[in-house]
Each structure stands twice: as structure tokens, then as C-alpha cells.
Scaffold this active site. Structure first.
Site, PDB file in Angstrom:
ATOM      1  N   GLN A  75       0.843  -1.190   0.000  1.00  0.00           N
ATOM      2  CA  GLN A  75       0.000   0.000   0.000  1.00  0.00           C
ATOM      3  C   GLN A  75       0.876   1.237   0.000  1.00  0.00           C
ATOM      4  OE1 GLN A  75      -3.533  -0.499   2.949  1.00  0.00           O
ATOM      5  NE2 GLN A  75      -1.869  -1.795   3.700  1.00  0.00           N
ATOM      6  N   ASN A  76       2.171   1.049   0.205  1.00  0.00           N
ATOM      7  CA  ASN A  76       3.099   2.174   0.324  1.00  0.00           C
ATOM      8  C   ASN A  76       3.421   2.766  -1.040  1.00  0.00           C
ATOM      9  OD1 ASN A  76       3.125   1.478   2.990  1.00  0.00           O
ATOM     10  ND2 ASN A  76       5.081   0.380   2.914  1.00  0.00           N
ATOM     11  N   VAL A  77       3.683   4.051  -1.045  1.00  0.00           N
ATOM     12  CA  VAL A  77       4.008   4.754  -2.301  1.00  0.00           C
ATOM     13  C   VAL A  77       5.466   5.206  -2.291  1.00  0.00           C
ATOM     14  CG1 VAL A  77       1.631   5.510  -2.612  1.00  0.00           C
ATOM     15  CG2 VAL A  77       3.212   6.985  -1.351  1.00  0.00           C
ATOM     16  N   ASP A  78       6.237   4.752  -1.253  1.00  0.00           N
ATOM     17  CA  ASP A  78       7.591   5.283  -1.050  1.00  0.00           C
ATOM     18  C   ASP A  78       8.677   4.615  -1.901  1.00  0.00           C
ATOM     19  OD1 ASP A  78       7.598   3.625   2.205  1.00  0.00           O
ATOM     20  OD2 ASP A  78       8.171   2.819   0.254  1.00  0.00           O
ATOM     21  N   HIS A 106      -1.487   1.493  -4.266  1.00  0.00           N
ATOM     22  CA  HIS A 106      -1.839   2.915  -4.127  1.00  0.00           C
ATOM     23  C   HIS A 106      -0.938   3.832  -4.923  1.00  0.00           C
ATOM     24  CE1 HIS A 106      -3.885   1.828  -0.040  1.00  0.00           C
ATOM     25  NE2 HIS A 106      -4.573   1.439  -1.077  1.00  0.00           N
ATOM     26  N   CYS A 126      -0.230  14.130 -15.684  1.00  0.00           N
ATOM     27  CA  CYS A 126      -0.850  15.406 -16.085  1.00  0.00           C
ATOM     28  C   CYS A 126      -2.371  15.278 -16.080  1.00  0.00           C
ATOM     29  CB  CYS A 126      -0.370  15.808 -17.482  1.00  0.00           C
ATOM     30  SG  CYS A 126      -1.159  17.326 -18.068  1.00  0.00           S
ATOM     31  N   CYS A 168       2.855  20.569 -16.459  1.00  0.00           N
ATOM     32  CA  CYS A 168       3.255  19.737 -17.606  1.00  0.00           C
ATOM     33  C   CYS A 168       3.678  20.662 -18.750  1.00  0.00           C
ATOM     34  CB  CYS A 168       2.044  18.891 -18.011  1.00  0.00           C
ATOM     35  SG  CYS A 168       2.240  17.962 -19.526  1.00  0.00           S
ATOM     36  N   GLY A 197       2.828  -4.420   9.062  1.00  0.00           N
ATOM     37  CA  GLY A 197       2.827  -2.974   9.253  1.00  0.00           C
ATOM     38  C   GLY A 197       1.662  -2.243   8.620  1.00  0.00           C
TER      39      GLY A 197
HETATM   40  C1  BV8 Z   1     -11.946   3.098  -3.334  1.00  0.00           C
HETATM   41  C2  BV8 Z   1      -2.975   8.043  -0.772  1.00  0.00           C
HETATM   42  C3  BV8 Z   1     -13.822   3.005  -4.783  1.00  0.00           C
HETATM   43  C4  BV8 Z   1      -1.610   7.661  -1.235  1.00  0.00           C
HETATM   44  C5  BV8 Z   1      -4.286   6.504   0.536  1.00  0.00           C
HETATM   45  C6  BV8 Z   1     -16.360   5.536   4.069  1.00  0.00           C
HETATM   46  C7  BV8 Z   1     -16.292   6.820   3.566  1.00  0.00           C
HETATM   47  C8  BV8 Z   1     -15.468   7.137   2.475  1.00  0.00           C
HETATM   48  C9  BV8 Z   1     -14.692   6.136   1.861  1.00  0.00           C
HETATM   49  C10 BV8 Z   1     -14.783   4.858   2.381  1.00  0.00           C
HETATM   50  C11 BV8 Z   1     -15.590   4.558   3.471  1.00  0.00           C
HETATM   51  N1  BV8 Z   1     -15.441   3.240   3.736  1.00  0.00           N
HETATM   52  C12 BV8 Z   1     -14.569   2.710   2.866  1.00  0.00           C
HETATM   53  C13 BV8 Z   1     -14.177   3.686   2.016  1.00  0.00           C
HETATM   54  C14 BV8 Z   1     -13.259   3.509   0.901  1.00  0.00           C
HETATM   55  C15 BV8 Z   1     -11.887   4.102   1.262  1.00  0.00           C
HETATM   56  C16 BV8 Z   1     -11.445   3.635   2.627  1.00  0.00           C
HETATM   57  O1  BV8 Z   1     -11.038   2.505   2.798  1.00  0.00           O
HETATM   58  N2  BV8 Z   1     -11.510   4.538   3.632  1.00  0.00           N
HETATM   59  C17 BV8 Z   1     -11.139   4.122   4.979  1.00  0.00           C
HETATM   60  C18 BV8 Z   1     -10.215   5.172   5.607  1.00  0.00           C
HETATM   61  C19 BV8 Z   1     -12.415   3.958   5.759  1.00  0.00           C
HETATM   62  N3  BV8 Z   1     -11.006   3.560   0.258  1.00  0.00           N
HETATM   63  C20 BV8 Z   1     -10.851   4.218  -0.893  1.00  0.00           C
HETATM   64  O2  BV8 Z   1     -11.356   5.296  -1.137  1.00  0.00           O
HETATM   65  C21 BV8 Z   1     -10.021   3.495  -1.952  1.00  0.00           C
HETATM   66  N4  BV8 Z   1     -10.712   3.585  -3.204  1.00  0.00           N
HETATM   67  O3  BV8 Z   1     -12.522   2.476  -2.491  1.00  0.00           O
HETATM   68  O4  BV8 Z   1     -12.476   3.405  -4.556  1.00  0.00           O
HETATM   69  C22 BV8 Z   1     -14.003   3.045  -6.239  1.00  0.00           C
HETATM   70  C23 BV8 Z   1     -14.148   1.847  -6.935  1.00  0.00           C
HETATM   71  C24 BV8 Z   1     -14.339   1.900  -8.291  1.00  0.00           C
HETATM   72  C25 BV8 Z   1     -14.345   3.129  -8.971  1.00  0.00           C
HETATM   73  C26 BV8 Z   1     -14.164   4.322  -8.260  1.00  0.00           C
HETATM   74  C27 BV8 Z   1     -13.988   4.285  -6.885  1.00  0.00           C
HETATM   75  C28 BV8 Z   1      -8.676   4.182  -2.105  1.00  0.00           C
HETATM   76  C29 BV8 Z   1      -7.791   3.844  -0.938  1.00  0.00           C
HETATM   77  C30 BV8 Z   1      -6.409   4.483  -1.119  1.00  0.00           C
HETATM   78  C31 BV8 Z   1      -6.414   5.774  -0.375  1.00  0.00           C
HETATM   79  N5  BV8 Z   1      -5.088   6.383  -0.483  1.00  0.00           N
HETATM   80  N6  BV8 Z   1      -3.234   7.314   0.465  1.00  0.00           N
HETATM   81  C32 BV8 Z   1      -0.642   8.289  -0.273  1.00  0.00           C
HETATM   82  O5  BV8 Z   1      -0.596   9.518  -0.187  1.00  0.00           O
HETATM   83  O6  BV8 Z   1       0.062   7.510   0.395  1.00  0.00           O
HETATM   84  S1  BV8 Z   1      -4.603   5.639   1.951  1.00  0.00           S
HETATM   85  C33 BV8 Z   1      -3.294   5.686   3.065  1.00  0.00           C
HETATM   86  O7  BV8 Z   1      -3.605   4.664   4.032  1.00  0.00           O
HETATM   87  C34 BV8 Z   1      -1.939   5.244   2.484  1.00  0.00           C
HETATM   88  O8  BV8 Z   1      -1.996   4.983   1.105  1.00  0.00           O
HETATM   89  C35 BV8 Z   1      -1.616   3.941   3.208  1.00  0.00           C
HETATM   90  O9  BV8 Z   1      -1.007   3.072   2.347  1.00  0.00           O
HETATM   91  C36 BV8 Z   1      -2.978   3.485   3.572  1.00  0.00           C
HETATM   92  C37 BV8 Z   1      -3.066   2.432   4.632  1.00  0.00           C
HETATM   93  O10 BV8 Z   1      -2.393   2.903   5.801  1.00  0.00           O
HETATM   94  P1  BV8 Z   1      -1.313   1.898   6.454  1.00  0.00           P
HETATM   95  O11 BV8 Z   1      -0.296   1.568   5.409  1.00  0.00           O
HETATM   96  O12 BV8 Z   1      -1.987   0.761   7.117  1.00  0.00           O
HETATM   97  O13 BV8 Z   1      -0.611   2.830   7.513  1.00  0.00           O
HETATM   98  P2  BV8 Z   1      -1.204   3.227   8.944  1.00  0.00           P
HETATM   99  O14 BV8 Z   1      -0.457   4.434   9.405  1.00  0.00           O
HETATM  100  O15 BV8 Z   1      -2.690   3.262   8.891  1.00  0.00           O
HETATM  101  O16 BV8 Z   1      -0.804   1.982   9.868  1.00  0.00           O
HETATM  102  C38 BV8 Z   1       0.560   1.731  10.142  1.00  0.00           C
HETATM  103  C39 BV8 Z   1       0.588   0.425  10.907  1.00  0.00           C
HETATM  104  O17 BV8 Z   1       1.932   0.050  11.098  1.00  0.00           O
HETATM  105  C40 BV8 Z   1      -0.057   0.531  12.273  1.00  0.00           C
HETATM  106  O18 BV8 Z   1      -0.895  -0.587  12.466  1.00  0.00           O
HETATM  107  C41 BV8 Z   1       1.144   0.493  13.233  1.00  0.00           C
HETATM  108  O19 BV8 Z   1       0.831  -0.200  14.430  1.00  0.00           O
HETATM  109  C42 BV8 Z   1       2.147  -0.304  12.447  1.00  0.00           C
HETATM  110  N7  BV8 Z   1       3.548   0.005  12.720  1.00  0.00           N
HETATM  111  C43 BV8 Z   1       4.095   1.215  12.984  1.00  0.00           C
HETATM  112  N8  BV8 Z   1       5.438   1.075  13.137  1.00  0.00           N
HETATM  113  C44 BV8 Z   1       5.715  -0.255  12.940  1.00  0.00           C
HETATM  114  C45 BV8 Z   1       4.519  -0.935  12.680  1.00  0.00           C
HETATM  115  N9  BV8 Z   1       4.471  -2.258  12.448  1.00  0.00           N
HETATM  116  C46 BV8 Z   1       5.643  -2.936  12.481  1.00  0.00           C
HETATM  117  N10 BV8 Z   1       6.833  -2.345  12.722  1.00  0.00           N
HETATM  118  C47 BV8 Z   1       6.908  -1.023  12.962  1.00  0.00           C
HETATM  119  N11 BV8 Z   1       8.110  -0.451  13.204  1.00  0.00           N
HETATM  120 ZN    ZN Z   2       0.013  17.652 -19.989  1.00  0.00          ZN
END
Ligand code: BV8
Ligand code: ZN
Length: 243
Positions: free
Chosen positions: A104-107, A122, A130, A151, A190
Site C-alpha cells: 500500500q506504500n508509495v515510497d 496505491h 498530467c 506539464c 505494518g
Molecule cells: C476506493 C494516498 C472506490 C496515497 C491513501 C467511508 C467513507 C469514504 C470512503 C470509504 C468509506 N469506507 C470505505 C471507504 C473507501 C476508502 C477507505 O477505505 N476509507 C477508509 C479510511 C475507511 N477507500 C478508498 O477510497 C479506496 N478507493 O474504495 O475506490 C471506487 C471503486 C471503483 C471506482 C471508483 C472508486 C482508495 C484507498 C487508497 C487511499 N489512499 N493514500 C498516499 O498519499 O500515500 S490511503 C493511506 O492509508 C496510504 O496509502 C496507506 O497506504 C494506507 C493504509 O495505511 P497503512 O499503510 O496501514 O498505515 P497506517 O499508518 O494506517 O498503519 C501503520 C501500521 O503500522 C499501524 O498498524 C502500526 O501499528 C504499524 N507500525 C508502525 N510502526 C511499525 C509498525 N508495524 C511494524 N513495525 C513497525 N516499526
Molecule cells: Zn500535460
């Protein structure tokens, strides 16, 4: 932190014996590389709100604000190096024929660590697209020379990432589903498992009979579903399971 030898030994054996392994990673795997996670005590969403930044509406409303956030993240990521967790997954890929890495990471740290086939659900923060002519290009300028970047056609460039409400890249999603449906072992590393549809993949794998192994700093909604759950840092735990 040390983990019970029996559980570790069992999982090491499972990894050795598995015919096919799929892995889903989230921001937590890059945390020890110095990249802030999204949710949690010092998460990125703390000072920002997801709906203010990671949505097409936010970008339409204020492309400069959204780009300032991405430019700041790009600078943090540019300074980051893969950590032992990323490297352990490269080892696993080299030793397991049926290996699939879904992130899910973009890094881009998995690619930097040497993972060969990374399924990016993601998108990629180093890709720009563009809004007007659709041109897609890789851009590693840190900081960006102009914000928001434009662009050659004059159109606005956006980050090549998937925002809330946007569909995941069909090919990537398809490959991820196929991997989850066919693997014998599914590792989740993670991720808070709150973002869909990515969070469906571990459940899909489990329902298809895969064993589920979770590595996370804290319990998540997936933990009750896991056959093995390791609580701690991925950079410490994964190398113990894979070395
Ligand atoms: C879609 C952009 C449909 C890129 C991201 C209600 C209302 C509105 C929307 C929804 C809803 N219910 C569901 C939805 C859909 C929505 C969604 O899921 N919302 C959630 C928040 C409820 N999903 C979407 O909109 C997706 N698209 O559904 O489209 C559709 C279908 C057809 C046609 C048209 C439309 C799109 C989802 C992508 C969103 N983009 N980011 C960017 O800038 O990065 S999401 C964002 O969260 C990041 O991309 C990231 O990848 C993602 C998930 O987060 P995590 O990776 O889990 O990170 P987080 O911080 O949450 O957790 C870290 C974990 O690591 C923790 O558990 C922590 O304990 C642990 N940790 C920390 N340190 C360590 C560790 N573990 C081990 N070792 C360590 N050292
Ligand atoms: Zn262009």
C-alpha cells in the site's frame, strides 16, 4: 524484543515449506526507515486530515496545499533507506518460487531494497501525471522546483498515487487478488488494515485456506484472524523469521 522461540521456529518452518507466499505491507514497514506512518500517535493524519489532502476534491480545491504535503513527504522519503524488514522480504522472494509482494506504500523502498516484482496498490509518489493530457512521468526532484508542478502542455501535474474515492489500478488489484486467492501463506506487515479494498486481501486469503501471519507494532482488526501474530517492530521480527 525477543519472541517466543516455539512460535518463531514454527513460522520459520512454515516459511521454508510454503509453496507460495503473498505479503501485504503498509506504512509500518517503512517506519524504521524514518518515514512517518499515517495513523497512530505521531501519524501523518494527526496534523492533517485525510479528507483535506488525499482526495481529488482537495487537490481540485487547493493543489498547492496538497503538493506541499507531497513535496514534504518526498523529501522525507528521499532521505530514507530500506530497513532490515524490506531486506528480509527480498530474501524471501529469492527463496520462494511462488512469491508475491503487495504494498500500500508509495515510497518505493521495496524497489530500492531489491524486490523485483512489487504490486503497488496505491501508486508511486515519484510518478507524476498530467491532469490535462495524461502524460505520466517519473520525477525525483526534491524539493520540487515549482509548486504545483506543470506539464509541458501547461496542465497541472498530480502525484501518481490513489486518493480516497479513486479506483485502484485495475492490473495491480487483479494481481493482488490472484496472489491472495492462490497463496498457502499470507503475511501482513505494518498495516492498520483500515483502508479498503487492500484490507480485504488478508481475509480473502484466509477464506481460501491460507495461513495468516501478522507482524505489527500493535494488535489490529486482523489479529483475531491471524494464525500467528507477532507484536513488535517489523525490522526486528522479519529478519528473525526469514534469516
Ligand atoms: C476506493 C494516498 C472506490 C496515497 C491513501 C467511508 C467513507 C469514504 C470512503 C470509504 C468509506 N469506507 C470505505 C471507504 C473507501 C476508502 C477507505 O477505505 N476509507 C477508509 C479510511 C475507511 N477507500 C478508498 O477510497 C479506496 N478507493 O474504495 O475506490 C471506487 C471503486 C471503483 C471506482 C471508483 C472508486 C482508495 C484507498 C487508497 C487511499 N489512499 N493514500 C498516499 O498519499 O500515500 S490511503 C493511506 O492509508 C496510504 O496509502 C496507506 O497506504 C494506507 C493504509 O495505511 P497503512 O499503510 O496501514 O498505515 P497506517 O499508518 O494506517 O498503519 C501503520 C501500521 O503500522 C499501524 O498498524 C502500526 O501499528 C504499524 N507500525 C508502525 N510502526 C511499525 C509498525 N508495524 C511494524 N513495525 C513497525 N516499526
Ligand atoms: Zn500535460
Amino acid at each position: 524484543m525477543s519472541i517466543q522461540p516455539s512460535k518463531t521456529e514454527e513460522v520459520r518452518e512454515e516459511l521454508r515449506a510454503a509453496s507460495s507466499i503473498a505479503v501485504l505491507t503498509g506504512a509500518g514497514i517503512s517506519e524504521e526507515s524514518g518515514i512517518p506512518v499515517f495513523r497512530g500517535p505521531d501519524g501523518l493524519w494527526k496534523q492533517y486530515r485525510a479528507e483535506d489532502l488525499a482526495t481529488p476534491e482537495a487537490f481540485a480545491r487547493d493543489p498547492r496545499l496538497v503538493w506541499e504535503w507531497y513535496d514534504w513527504r518526498r523529501s522525507r522519503i528521499a532521505a530514507a533507506r530500506p530497513n532490515p524488514a524490506h531486506e528480509a522480504l527480498v530474501l524471501l522472494e529469492n527463496h520462494c518460487p511462488g512469491f508475491a509482494l503487495i504494498t500500500q506504500n508509495v515510497d518505493g523502498l521495496h524497489d530500492l531494497a531489491g524486490s523485483r516484482h512489487v504490486i503497488k496498490l496505491h501508486g508511486d509518489i515519484w510518478t507524476l501525471r498530467c491532469q490535462h493530457c495524461g502524460t505520466v512521468k517519473s520525477d525525483r526532484w526534491v524539493p520540487l522546483p515549482e509548486i504545483p508542478p506543470r506539464c509541458a502542455c501547461g496542465g497541472l501535474l498530480r502525484p501518481g498515487v490513489v486518493w480516497f474515492g479513486e479506483a485502484l489500478p485495475p492490473a495491480a488489484w487483479q494481481a493482488a487478488v490472484e496472489a491472495a486467492e492462490s497463496c498457502a501463506l499470507f503475511l501482513v506487515v505494518g498495516t492498520s488494515a483500515v483502508v479498503y479494498p487492500a484490507a480485504e486481501l488478508p481475509m480473502l486469503a484466509k477464506h481460501r485456506g491460507a495461513k495468516l501471519i501478522e507482524i505489527n507494532f500493535e494488535p489490529t482488526a486482523l489479529t483475531p484472524l491471524a494464525d500467528y501474530s507477532f507484536v513488535g517492530k517489523a525490522g526486528e521480527i522479519l529478519p528473525q523469521l526469514v534469516s
